[in-house]
Design a protein around this motif. Structure first.
Motif, PDB file in Angstrom:
ATOM      1  N   ALA A 234      -6.853  19.795  32.032  1.00 44.95           N
ATOM      2  CA  ALA A 234      -7.786  20.493  31.138  1.00 44.95           C
ATOM      3  C   ALA A 234      -7.279  21.890  30.803  1.00 44.95           C
ATOM      4  O   ALA A 234      -7.407  22.361  29.659  1.00 44.95           O
ATOM      5  CB  ALA A 234      -9.169  20.573  31.785  1.00 44.95           C
ATOM      6  N   HIS A 235      -6.687  22.557  31.781  1.00 42.54           N
ATOM      7  CA  HIS A 235      -6.113  23.880  31.528  1.00 42.54           C
ATOM      8  C   HIS A 235      -4.876  23.773  30.646  1.00 42.54           C
ATOM      9  O   HIS A 235      -4.684  24.579  29.732  1.00 42.54           O
ATOM     10  CB  HIS A 235      -5.758  24.553  32.856  1.00 42.54           C
ATOM     11  CG  HIS A 235      -5.023  25.843  32.704  1.00 42.54           C
ATOM     12  ND1 HIS A 235      -3.712  26.014  33.110  1.00 42.54           N
ATOM     13  CD2 HIS A 235      -5.409  27.036  32.162  1.00 42.54           C
ATOM     14  CE1 HIS A 235      -3.337  27.243  32.837  1.00 42.54           C
ATOM     15  NE2 HIS A 235      -4.331  27.886  32.266  1.00 42.54           N
ATOM     16  N   ARG A 236      -4.071  22.752  30.900  1.00 42.27           N
ATOM     17  CA  ARG A 236      -2.823  22.593  30.153  1.00 42.27           C
ATOM     18  C   ARG A 236      -3.079  22.386  28.670  1.00 42.27           C
ATOM     19  O   ARG A 236      -2.297  22.848  27.832  1.00 42.27           O
ATOM     20  CB  ARG A 236      -2.039  21.418  30.734  1.00 42.27           C
ATOM     21  CG  ARG A 236      -0.667  21.203  30.119  1.00 42.27           C
ATOM     22  CD  ARG A 236       0.138  20.173  30.885  1.00 42.27           C
ATOM     23  NE  ARG A 236       0.507  20.646  32.218  1.00 42.27           N
ATOM     24  CZ  ARG A 236       1.311  19.979  33.044  1.00 42.27           C
ATOM     25  NH1 ARG A 236       1.808  18.811  32.674  1.00 42.27           N
ATOM     26  NH2 ARG A 236       1.603  20.470  34.238  1.00 42.27           N
ATOM     27  N   ILE A 237      -4.182  21.716  28.309  1.00 43.47           N
ATOM     28  CA  ILE A 237      -4.454  21.455  26.890  1.00 43.47           C
ATOM     29  C   ILE A 237      -5.535  22.382  26.344  1.00 43.47           C
ATOM     30  O   ILE A 237      -6.147  22.095  25.317  1.00 43.47           O
ATOM     31  CB  ILE A 237      -4.841  19.980  26.658  1.00 43.47           C
ATOM     32  CG1 ILE A 237      -6.142  19.637  27.385  1.00 43.47           C
ATOM     33  CG2 ILE A 237      -3.729  19.035  27.092  1.00 43.47           C
ATOM     34  CD1 ILE A 237      -6.704  18.290  26.986  1.00 43.47           C
ATOM     35  N   SER A 238      -5.792  23.481  27.043  1.00 40.58           N
ATOM     36  CA  SER A 238      -6.658  24.568  26.559  1.00 40.58           C
ATOM     37  C   SER A 238      -8.140  24.225  26.513  1.00 40.58           C
ATOM     38  O   SER A 238      -8.883  24.793  25.703  1.00 40.58           O
ATOM     39  CB  SER A 238      -6.195  25.041  25.166  1.00 40.58           C
ATOM     40  OG  SER A 238      -4.846  25.423  25.192  1.00 40.58           O
ATOM     41  N   LEU A 244     -10.514  31.204  34.105  1.00 41.57           N
ATOM     42  CA  LEU A 244     -11.349  30.274  34.851  1.00 41.57           C
ATOM     43  C   LEU A 244     -10.501  29.383  35.758  1.00 41.57           C
ATOM     44  O   LEU A 244     -10.850  29.148  36.921  1.00 41.57           O
ATOM     45  CB  LEU A 244     -12.180  29.406  33.895  1.00 41.57           C
ATOM     46  CG  LEU A 244     -13.056  28.333  34.547  1.00 41.57           C
ATOM     47  CD1 LEU A 244     -14.007  28.952  35.565  1.00 41.57           C
ATOM     48  CD2 LEU A 244     -13.830  27.558  33.486  1.00 41.57           C
ATOM     49  N   TYR A 245      -9.388  28.903  35.239  1.00 42.02           N
ATOM     50  CA  TYR A 245      -8.544  28.018  36.042  1.00 42.02           C
ATOM     51  C   TYR A 245      -7.970  28.769  37.241  1.00 42.02           C
ATOM     52  O   TYR A 245      -7.950  28.240  38.368  1.00 42.02           O
ATOM     53  CB  TYR A 245      -7.412  27.455  35.184  1.00 42.02           C
ATOM     54  CG  TYR A 245      -6.509  26.495  35.933  1.00 42.02           C
ATOM     55  CD1 TYR A 245      -7.015  25.320  36.484  1.00 42.02           C
ATOM     56  CD2 TYR A 245      -5.149  26.774  36.093  1.00 42.02           C
ATOM     57  CE1 TYR A 245      -6.197  24.441  37.173  1.00 42.02           C
ATOM     58  CE2 TYR A 245      -4.321  25.895  36.785  1.00 42.02           C
ATOM     59  CZ  TYR A 245      -4.856  24.731  37.323  1.00 42.02           C
ATOM     60  OH  TYR A 245      -4.043  23.862  38.013  1.00 42.02           O
ATOM     61  N   HIS A 287     -10.169  10.237  24.719  1.00 44.49           N
ATOM     62  CA  HIS A 287      -9.203  10.815  23.770  1.00 44.49           C
ATOM     63  C   HIS A 287      -9.786  12.149  23.320  1.00 44.49           C
ATOM     64  O   HIS A 287     -10.757  12.190  22.565  1.00 44.49           O
ATOM     65  CB  HIS A 287      -8.973   9.898  22.578  1.00 44.49           C
ATOM     66  CG  HIS A 287      -7.750  10.260  21.785  1.00 44.49           C
ATOM     67  ND1 HIS A 287      -7.610  11.476  21.146  1.00 44.49           N
ATOM     68  CD2 HIS A 287      -6.595   9.584  21.537  1.00 44.49           C
ATOM     69  CE1 HIS A 287      -6.431  11.511  20.527  1.00 44.49           C
ATOM     70  NE2 HIS A 287      -5.804  10.381  20.765  1.00 44.49           N
ATOM     71  N   VAL A 288      -9.194  13.232  23.770  1.00 43.10           N
ATOM     72  CA  VAL A 288      -9.802  14.545  23.579  1.00 43.10           C
ATOM     73  C   VAL A 288      -9.876  14.966  22.117  1.00 43.10           C
ATOM     74  O   VAL A 288     -10.636  15.870  21.772  1.00 43.10           O
ATOM     75  CB  VAL A 288      -9.047  15.620  24.389  1.00 43.10           C
ATOM     76  CG1 VAL A 288      -9.173  15.336  25.883  1.00 43.10           C
ATOM     77  CG2 VAL A 288      -7.582  15.709  23.980  1.00 43.10           C
ATOM     78  N   LEU A 289      -9.115  14.329  21.239  1.00 40.42           N
ATOM     79  CA  LEU A 289      -9.126  14.699  19.827  1.00 40.42           C
ATOM     80  C   LEU A 289     -10.115  13.881  19.007  1.00 40.42           C
ATOM     81  O   LEU A 289     -10.312  14.156  17.827  1.00 40.42           O
ATOM     82  CB  LEU A 289      -7.715  14.564  19.232  1.00 40.42           C
ATOM     83  CG  LEU A 289      -6.626  15.417  19.886  1.00 40.42           C
ATOM     84  CD1 LEU A 289      -5.298  15.229  19.165  1.00 40.42           C
ATOM     85  CD2 LEU A 289      -7.024  16.885  19.895  1.00 40.42           C
ATOM     86  N   GLU A 290     -10.719  12.870  19.613  1.00 36.66           N
ATOM     87  CA  GLU A 290     -11.710  12.065  18.903  1.00 36.66           C
ATOM     88  C   GLU A 290     -13.117  12.576  19.220  1.00 36.66           C
ATOM     89  O   GLU A 290     -13.333  13.218  20.253  1.00 36.66           O
ATOM     90  CB  GLU A 290     -11.583  10.587  19.291  1.00 36.66           C
ATOM     91  CG  GLU A 290     -10.337   9.929  18.724  1.00 36.66           C
ATOM     92  CD  GLU A 290     -10.416   8.417  18.752  1.00 36.66           C
ATOM     93  OE1 GLU A 290     -11.355   7.874  19.344  1.00 36.66           O
ATOM     94  OE2 GLU A 290      -9.514   7.781  18.164  1.00 36.66           O
ATOM     95  N   PRO A 291     -14.093  12.298  18.345  1.00 38.68           N
ATOM     96  CA  PRO A 291     -15.455  12.804  18.571  1.00 38.68           C
ATOM     97  C   PRO A 291     -16.104  12.165  19.791  1.00 38.68           C
ATOM     98  O   PRO A 291     -15.837  11.004  20.119  1.00 38.68           O
ATOM     99  CB  PRO A 291     -16.197  12.415  17.282  1.00 38.68           C
ATOM    100  CG  PRO A 291     -15.417  11.276  16.725  1.00 38.68           C
ATOM    101  CD  PRO A 291     -13.983  11.540  17.072  1.00 38.68           C
TER     102      PRO A 291
END
Length: 463
Positions: A234-238, A244-245, A287-291
């Motif tokens: 989660a930190h790696r992909i902002s 916080l991390y 998929h973090v880029l999908e809604p």
């Protein structure tokens, strides 16, 4: 009589009994037509049941599709979808099988969902058994109430028994290279099945299984590596800030395992972890880029599916077609589903309250494989936050394998399709690959790239 000779004799008796009690014409069926597909199927599809357990009280249902290239020499893959409790049909139509739903077609409330061919099916290069396991998954069922009680170890033993019986009935595939394969939660089950096969071969049980390796997609393998890898990803992909991390790592001393299980008295650690969890949960984890979509009931009312509805980007809505299809009476007749065994088919049975997840990690199994002539392919979609590739790298590092090929890009049609690392510890080899832009799991989001990956790997070529 020596112990090994007794085992061999028992194994021969096992096969003979299996053949005597099996009427193969009733147990398996070649399917020529399927509701939703407008012509004769252009590939060989077989469905059937195989009973396992002391009294064959568990009936495991499978779909078998022969390779579209050369069934006699192409490898044989056993495919297990995760969950636990997700049907192999999900893997067949949403991931690696030769059929996929036609989302662009128009539907009315009386229509059977329509299929189209998947040009990137893994059956282009392999024979595949799609198995509904454990009991209570898909169309697999138990003949007694007690038969529905299962766990990671028992499920794996049943899968091995299934394989032995299936190969006995399909003897022409005994010589094919076998790869035990699966994704998600099957990351725990596959290594146990592999070990069962190795043990059986060592004890000269028949038929001897020609296992050459295993394949894991977006796998959950170690609970601790899974938990510790998620904040790092989660930190790696902002998704979470540097501040916080850093605070969470300091307050939790770099270990988040007890926090996620709500087993910590460290207030600062708990506060930091909950803050990270909140930021992570507002995105779509598969998929973090999908809604992020609203969960749909597993028993929906009959609906009218229109082009506008299907074009909605939420995948749970697309999954609804599988419910409509698998619960159609004509479909069940075409698949030769036994009447009265499964009331309502669901893609993923989340109510398996008789199943015990009793294996926290299978890293030790992988460690033991380092002494075997086995090949392993482990891949992850790099946009998957549900079981991120960072968690997978966490447990791979624990194996202390030598790096043969460092993190390098691999390509499809001149474009970067992912990044690969090759590990080895003779005679064992492990290939880890990301699939660029893919989620949980990779073939569903990037079918063309995933087919190229498996084709090259099975063919002993560099990715």
């Amino acid at each position: 009589m020596e112990h090994k000779e007794k085992l061999k004799m028992m194994s021969i008796i096992f096969v003979i009994i299996s053949l005597l009690i099996c009427n193969c014409e009733e147990e398996s069926h070649i399917i020529k037509f399927l509701p939703g597909y407008p012509a004769i199927l252009p590939f060989t599809l077989e469905t059937g049941y195989i009973g396992v357990g002391k009294l064959e009280e568990v009936e495991l249902f499978y779909y078998f599709i022969e390779s579209e290239r050369d069934p006699a020499i192409d490898p044989l893959l056993l495919w297990l979808t995760g969950g636990p409790g997700c049907s192999a049909f999900s893997g067949l139509v949403f991931e690696i099988g030769p059929l996929t739903f036609n989302y662009s077609a128009s539907y009315s409330s009386t229509d059977t969902p329509k299929f189209q061919l998947n040009p990137y099916s893994w059956t282009k290069v392999a024979n595949i058994i799609f198995l509904d396991s454990p009991v209570g998954t898909g169309f697999s069922y138990g003949t007694t109430a007690d038969a529905y009680y299962s766990d990671d170890i028992l499920q794996s033993q049943y899968i091995y028994e299934f394989l032995r019986k299936w190969l006995t009935r399909h003897s022409k595939f005994k010589a094919n290279h076998l790869y035990v394969s699966g994704d998600s939660y099957s990351g725990k089950i596959v290594p146990i099945v592999v070990q069962e096969i190795l043990n059986g071969n060592k004890n000269k049980l028949v038929p001897k299984i020609n296992i050459k390796g295993y394949i894991l997609g977006n796998p959950k393998t170690s609970d601790d590596a899974f938990t510790n890898g998620r904040p790092k990803y989660a930190h790696r992909i902002s998704l979470i800030s540097d501040e916080l991390y850093k605070s969470a790592r300091i307050n939790c001393r770099g270990d988040f395992t007890n926090v996620e299980e709500a087993n910590t008295s460290n207030t600062k650690c708990l506060e930091s972890f909950q803050a990270m969890l909140h930021l992570r949960n507002v995105v779509n984890e598969p998929h973090v880029l999908e809604p992020k979509c609203v969960y749909l009931s597993p028993k929906p009312h009959k609906m009218t599916l229109t082009k506008d509805y299907i074009k909605q980007p939420c995948r749970p809505q697309l999954y609804m077609l599988s419910y409509e299809w698998a619960n159609d009476i004509q479909v069940r007749e075409a698949l030769h589903i036994r009447e009265g065994t499964v009331d309502y088919w669901v893609r993923c049975n989340h109510s398996l309250n008789t199943y015990t997840q009793n294996v926290r990690s299978t890293v030790d199994y992988h460690e033991g494989f380092k002494k075997q002539f086995l090949r392993a392919l482990v891949y992850s979609g790099d946009q998957d936050a549900a079981i991120p590739y960072v968690s997978t790298l966490e447990w791979i590092k624990q194996l202390n394998l030598s790096v043969d090929i460092k993190w390098s890009p691999w390509f499809v049609d001149g474009q970067v399709a992912g990044y690969v690392t090759q590990y080895w510890s003779f005679p064992y080899r492990l290939t880890f690959s990301t699939v660029k832009g893919a989620g949980h799991t990779a073939p569903e989001y990037k079918p063309r790239e995933s087919l190229a990956m498996i084709d090259r790997w099975l063919g002993l070529s560099p990715l």
